[in-house]
Design a protein around this motif. Structure first.
Motif, PDB file in Angstrom:
ATOM      1  N   ALA A 136       0.819  -1.221   0.000  1.00 52.37           N
ATOM      2  CA  ALA A 136       0.000   0.000   0.000  1.00 52.37           C
ATOM      3  C   ALA A 136       0.848   1.264   0.000  1.00 52.37           C
ATOM      4  N   GLN A 137       1.959   1.284   0.759  1.00 52.31           N
ATOM      5  CA  GLN A 137       2.788   2.487   0.800  1.00 52.31           C
ATOM      6  C   GLN A 137       3.401   2.787  -0.554  1.00 52.31           C
ATOM      7  N   ARG A 184       2.248   1.866  -3.482  1.00 53.69           N
ATOM      8  CA  ARG A 184       1.212   2.280  -4.430  1.00 53.69           C
ATOM      9  C   ARG A 184       0.762   3.719  -4.165  1.00 53.69           C
ATOM     10  N   LEU A 185       0.637   4.068  -2.894  1.00 53.75           N
ATOM     11  CA  LEU A 185       0.239   5.450  -2.595  1.00 53.75           C
ATOM     12  C   LEU A 185       1.340   6.431  -2.995  1.00 53.75           C
ATOM     13  N   LEU A 236       0.955   6.859  -6.601  1.00 52.28           N
ATOM     14  CA  LEU A 236      -0.232   7.688  -6.839  1.00 52.28           C
ATOM     15  C   LEU A 236       0.102   9.167  -6.663  1.00 52.28           C
ATOM     16  N   ALA A 237       0.847   9.490  -5.602  1.00 50.07           N
ATOM     17  CA  ALA A 237       1.219  10.889  -5.370  1.00 50.07           C
ATOM     18  C   ALA A 237       2.095  11.425  -6.503  1.00 50.07           C
ATOM     19  N   ALA A 261      -4.830   4.018  -6.908  1.00 46.59           N
ATOM     20  CA  ALA A 261      -5.650   4.255  -5.717  1.00 46.59           C
ATOM     21  C   ALA A 261      -6.560   3.061  -5.440  1.00 46.59           C
ATOM     22  N   ALA A 281      -4.415   0.238  -4.042  1.00 47.58           N
ATOM     23  CA  ALA A 281      -4.028   0.500  -2.660  1.00 47.58           C
ATOM     24  C   ALA A 281      -5.195   0.268  -1.715  1.00 47.58           C
ATOM     25  N   LEU A 282      -6.376   0.691  -2.121  1.00 47.82           N
ATOM     26  CA  LEU A 282      -7.557   0.456  -1.283  1.00 47.82           C
ATOM     27  C   LEU A 282      -7.834  -1.032  -1.116  1.00 47.82           C
TER      28      LEU A 282
END
Length: 455
Positions: A274-275, A277-278, A281-282, A314, A317-318
């Motif tokens: 998740a980290q 992927r986020l 995303l950023a 996103a 990650a969700l």
């Protein structure tokens, strides 16, 4: 055919087991144990009694007609009382090692004796030494068992001697016809008097009796050894309270290790999944923001690609965060264990039937353990069993939560092969639960997990 008629293969197996019993390693190990342990079991109490009696004869004091000093007897009894637990502990340790080496009976050591300071400090712990007094009780109860053990050894000796009878009987005959031939007595463990053999054909009867004695000897030895093993487990191991404390220490350590492993796994999953992927995303959103600041309309296609990539990142990650949350505590458990198991069954590749008979809800911790156990067992069945159907039944007999997972697959589930069953045993053990596995080759496999109503 009558229903009470025995199955011929079963009769054959029974007769074979009886015939080969004297030649098995277990029979000879039990005989070796009796040869060593039985004389000691009789000699120790007899020696203690002889010690007290000797002091009664030798110590000064008011003598009776029998020349026994009661002062000496009292002194001997006091010395024996003080030394009883210490000597019994040492002999108990020897018995445990002997049973472990010859019988495979491994019993945990009781807690060590911890003496205090001074005379009273050393005497008081011995008086209150529960493990030592249980060892004393073992030595006393061992006496009748040791007597039976010597009788079992006699079966072996008699059988071996009688088997050799036809081979050495003629060596003790005087073949001069004018002299009466003295018969050789027939050794027997039965106390009906000696049976004399005067002719060689009679030795064949002795041979048959010896064979019968050897066939019986392993089972007599086994009965005596079973009684001794029960005494060892009951009296020479740690007490129930001490064993309970040890079990709690082990389960607590296992729970701490599991918690630490869970924290490390969550950190690794968050960092790598998740980290990351986020972070991507950023970056994509930052690039899209820079593109939007340009006046060139030709950048719209690139901006759309960046936004699409950010949108997909996103969603991924969700999804990963949702899986992590389910791994910590599935939200479906908020509605109860039966609904959670039903939802779990819907995602199985093999048809699963779920039945529930729990009148009241267990505590959340017990529900969580039961859910994850069911999920692990279901995953194992799907992966290894080749089953057509799986059943999950949860009930509450006698106040315990009973989870049973059954499949009609090939069977052969073994915790030692790393199928996740050993991990389940550790998970269940943290709350003093029990797991029972029945998985014969060819199936079916039945795993029952008993959990307390609350942790």
């Amino acid at each position: 055919m009558s229903a009470m008629t025995a199955d011929p293969p079963s009769i054959r197996r029974t007769l074979t087991a009886i015939a080969v019993a004297p030649f098995t390693r277990r029979a000879w190990a039990e005989l070796s144990y009796l040869v060593v342990a039985a004389p000691i079991g009789i000699a120790v109490p007899v020696g203690a009694l002889a010690f007290v009696t000797l002091l009664g004869f030798l110590a000064p004091g008011p003598a009776k007609p029998e020349n026994v000093s009661f002062t000496g007897l009292a002194a001997g009894a006091l010395v024996l009382f003080v030394l009883a637990t210490r000597v019994a502990r040492r002999l108990g340790s020897f018995q445990r090692r002997l049973a472990a080496r010859l019988l495979g009976e491994r019993v945990a050591e009781p807690p060590p004796y911890r003496p205090g300071k001074g005379v009273l400090g050393r005497l008081d712990p011995r008086v209150r030494d529960g493990s030592g007094w249980r060892a004393v009780a073992y030595l006393l109860l061992k006496v009748p068992v040791a007597v039976l053990g010597l009788y079992a050894v006699e079966y072996w000796v008699t059988g071996l001697v009688n088997l050799s009878y036809p081979f050495w009987w003629g060596l003790f005959r005087n073949h001069r016809p004018e002299v009466h031939l003295s018969p050789v007595p027939f050794l027997t463990p039965l106390r009906s008097g000696p049976f004399h053999v005067a002719t060689y054909p009679g030795t064949l009867l002795v041979f048959a009796a010896g064979a019968a004695s050897l066939l019986v000897a392993p089972w007599v030895s086994r009965a005596v050894v079973l009684a001794d093993r029960w005494l060892i487990r009951t009296l020479l191991g740690p007490g129930r309270l001490v064993q309970r404390v040890r079990d709690l220490e082990q389960t607590r350590a296992q729970a701490v290790d599991d918690s630490a492993a869970l924290v490390r796994r969550l950190e690794r999953d968050l960092h790598d999944g998740a980290q990351a992927r986020l972070a991507a995303l950023a970056m994509n959103l930052g690039l899209a923001k820079e593109k939007l600041g340009d006046d060139d309309l030709g950048q719209l296609a690139q901006i759309r690609e960046l936004v699409d990539a950010a949108h997909q990142g996103a969603k991924d990650a969700l999804g990963e965060l949702r899986d992590l949350v389910k791994g910590i505590h599935p939200p479906i458990l908020d509605t109860g264990l039966p609904d959670a198991l039903a939802t779990l069954a819907l995602g199985s590749a093999i048809p699963v039937e779920v039945t529930s008979e729990i009148p009241r809800r267990p505590t959340p911790a017990i529900e969580t353990i039961a859910y994850f156990c069911a999920a692990e067992l279901l995953a194992n069945a799907v992966k290894h069993s080749h089953a057509d159907t799986i059943t999950i039944h949860v009930a509450e007999p006698n106040g315990w939560l009973l989870l049973t997972v059954t499949d009609d697959g090939v069977g052969g589930a073994d915790p030692a092969r790393g199928t996740g069953l050993s991990g389940l045993a550790h998970r269940v053990g943290t709350v003093d639960g029990h797991i029972d596995i029945a998985s014969p080759p060819g199936g079916p496999t039945r795993v029952s997990i008993r959990l307390p109503p609350h942790a």
